[in-house]
Design a protein around this motif. Structure first.
Motif, PDB file in Angstrom:
ATOM      1  N   VAL A  47      24.466   1.166  11.424  1.00 22.40           N
ATOM      2  CA  VAL A  47      25.174   1.702  12.593  1.00 22.40           C
ATOM      3  C   VAL A  47      25.028   3.220  12.571  1.00 22.40           C
ATOM      4  CG1 VAL A  47      26.847  -0.185  12.715  1.00 22.40           C
ATOM      5  CG2 VAL A  47      27.365   1.816  11.318  1.00 22.40           C
ATOM      6  N   GLU A  48      25.230   3.811  13.716  1.00 22.30           N
ATOM      7  CA  GLU A  48      25.129   5.269  13.799  1.00 22.30           C
ATOM      8  C   GLU A  48      26.273   5.902  13.015  1.00 22.30           C
ATOM      9  OE1 GLU A  48      22.658   7.022  14.971  1.00 22.30           O
ATOM     10  OE2 GLU A  48      21.645   5.135  15.439  1.00 22.30           O
ATOM     11  N   GLN A  60      19.166  -2.655  12.971  1.00 16.72           N
ATOM     12  CA  GLN A  60      20.178  -1.835  13.621  1.00 16.72           C
ATOM     13  C   GLN A  60      21.199  -2.763  14.261  1.00 16.72           C
ATOM     14  OE1 GLN A  60      19.849   1.388  13.217  1.00 16.72           O
ATOM     15  NE2 GLN A  60      21.592   2.152  14.412  1.00 16.72           N
ATOM     16  N   ARG A  61      22.407  -2.277  14.448  1.00 23.24           N
ATOM     17  CA  ARG A  61      23.444  -3.082  15.082  1.00 23.24           C
ATOM     18  C   ARG A  61      22.944  -3.623  16.409  1.00 23.24           C
ATOM     19  NH1 ARG A  61      27.100  -3.227  19.118  1.00 23.24           N
ATOM     20  NH2 ARG A  61      29.249  -3.890  18.690  1.00 23.24           N
ATOM     21  N   PRO A  62      22.945  -4.958  16.568  1.00 30.63           N
ATOM     22  CA  PRO A  62      22.501  -5.517  17.852  1.00 30.63           C
ATOM     23  C   PRO A  62      23.545  -5.297  18.940  1.00 30.63           C
ATOM     24  CG  PRO A  62      23.270  -7.256  16.406  1.00 30.63           C
ATOM     25  CD  PRO A  62      23.308  -6.008  15.598  1.00 30.63           C
ATOM     26  N   ALA A  63      23.106  -5.332  20.173  1.00 30.33           N
ATOM     27  CA  ALA A  63      24.036  -5.186  21.281  1.00 30.33           C
ATOM     28  C   ALA A  63      24.954  -6.410  21.338  1.00 30.33           C
ATOM     29  CB  ALA A  63      23.276  -5.045  22.593  1.00 30.33           C
ATOM     30  N   GLY A  64      26.179  -6.207  21.757  1.00 33.83           N
ATOM     31  CA  GLY A  64      27.104  -7.330  21.854  1.00 33.83           C
ATOM     32  C   GLY A  64      28.525  -6.873  21.987  1.00 33.83           C
ATOM     33  N   ARG A  65      29.368  -7.765  22.421  1.00 33.55           N
ATOM     34  CA  ARG A  65      30.776  -7.459  22.573  1.00 33.55           C
ATOM     35  C   ARG A  65      31.458  -7.407  21.204  1.00 33.55           C
ATOM     36  NH1 ARG A  65      32.832 -11.918  26.693  1.00 33.55           N
ATOM     37  NH2 ARG A  65      31.454 -13.159  25.371  1.00 33.55           N
TER      38      ARG A  65
END
Length: 337
Positions: free
Chosen positions: A193-194, A329-334
């Motif tokens: 994560v950033e 990297q952290r995948p997109a998602g809720r």
């Protein structure tokens, strides 16, 4: 407990499964529903040396995420030092912000304010108090972190990186908390994560908790929406983990097998230090229960060593190896993971 089990017992040629065994090392009283800001006992810390065989006989070094109350205790500090110096334990940071100075006047019988609702300055001050206490104990910065109550939302994470944290383990997949974080669809294996702007990335290393059937979690999410109560009920019927207080040995073994079969590369389990003290937790009412829990953990880790190509690592060691492991990297998602 039995004689030493070595890495030669693992199946040769199988993919390496890294195993992080961690404890939240903290004060007593939390399982009573109270969140006292002061006067918290840490008698449980004296029991940590009972875990030495997990490292000395089975080869699993421990990661001890320690609360400020522990660092502030003159009785607890020598025990932590013994675990570090004689059992290769890592000392990490565990923020119970309600009992970490600067304190404010709050009722000890009510849940503390969620971290994302605290003022940034107050939360930063408490985080620095914890990390300063850890540095004073360790004579070096602490780099691994877990937030108390799994209370980490994405808006809090950059603060960790700014304060020198390089690995966080505050995410518990398949959990969603009322008025708190939603970790329900978080990945099971670590991911990047950033961190702080222009700084190092932060490795998120979740607790291993998997759905019994992979599509089941998304189906349940679609059915109940984002309502935390119904969503979090999944934890009690549809989730599997190797966490020894939450699940039986059979479920722990099944979770391990399924996680490895699904390509999991890191297995992370935890419990609370206060769960080793008879009477400090509803799950451990007496000495017989405390002894049974320790045996359960030992037997499970021995089984893991005998059936998988495992390598015990601390959180810091996992972070050191992470650049070469090509975690995503952290995948997109809720969610707040």
């Amino acid at each position: 407990m039995s004689a030493n089990v070595t890495e030669t017992d693992a199946r040769p040629g199988a993919p390496v499964l890294r195993v992080v065994v961690s404890l939240d090392v903290e004060e007593e009283g939390l399982f009573s529903g109270r969140y006292a800001a002061s006067g918290c006992g840490v008698r449980n810390v004296s029991l940590l040396p009972r875990l030495a065989p997990l490292t000395r006989e089975l080869g699993f070094p421990l990661t001890l995420f320690c609360a400020h109350t522990v660092f502030a205790s003159p009785d607890a500090r020598p025990v932590l030092a013994w675990m570090r110096d004689h059992c290769n334990a890592e000392i990490g940071a565990h923020l119970h912000h309600w009992s970490t100075p600067p304190l404010t006047a709050v009722a000890s019988n009510s849940p503390p304010e969620r971290t994302d609702r605290l003022s940034r300055e107050l939360l930063r001050q408490r985080l620095r108090t914890l990390l300063d206490a850890g540095r004073d104990f360790q004579s070096a910065p602490l780099t691994s972190f877990r937030m108390g109550r799994w209370d980490l939302k994405a808006v809090v994470r950059p603060m960790l990186a700014e304060e020198g944290i390089t690995l966080d383990s505050s995410v518990c997949p398949l959990r969603a908390f009322r008025d708190g974080p939603d970790h329900f669809l978080a990945p099971v294996d670590p991911y990047w994560v950033e961190g702080a702007p222009g700084g190092e990335r932060l490795l998120e290393a979740p607790i291993t908790q998997i759905p019994l059937w992979p599509p089941l979690a998304r189906l349940w999410r679609a059915l109940v929406g984002g309502r935390p109560g119904p969503l979090d009920s999944f934890h009690f019927w549809g989730a599997l983990s190797a966490n020894p207080v939450w699940h039986s040995p059979r479920v722990m073994r099944l979770a391990s097998r399924l996680h490895a079969q699904r390509g999991g590369r890191v297995l992370s389990l935890f419990w609370h230090s206060s769960e080793m003290l008879p009477g400090a937790s509803p799950n451990v009412p007496n000495q017989a229960a405390a002894d049974a829990l320790l045996k359960k953990i030992y037997d499970y880790l021995r089984w893991l060593r005998q059936n998988f190509n495992v390598r015990g690592v601390t959180a810091a060691r996992l972070r050191e190896e992470a650049p070469g492991l090509k975690f995503p990297q952290r995948p997109a998602g809720r969610g707040d993971w």
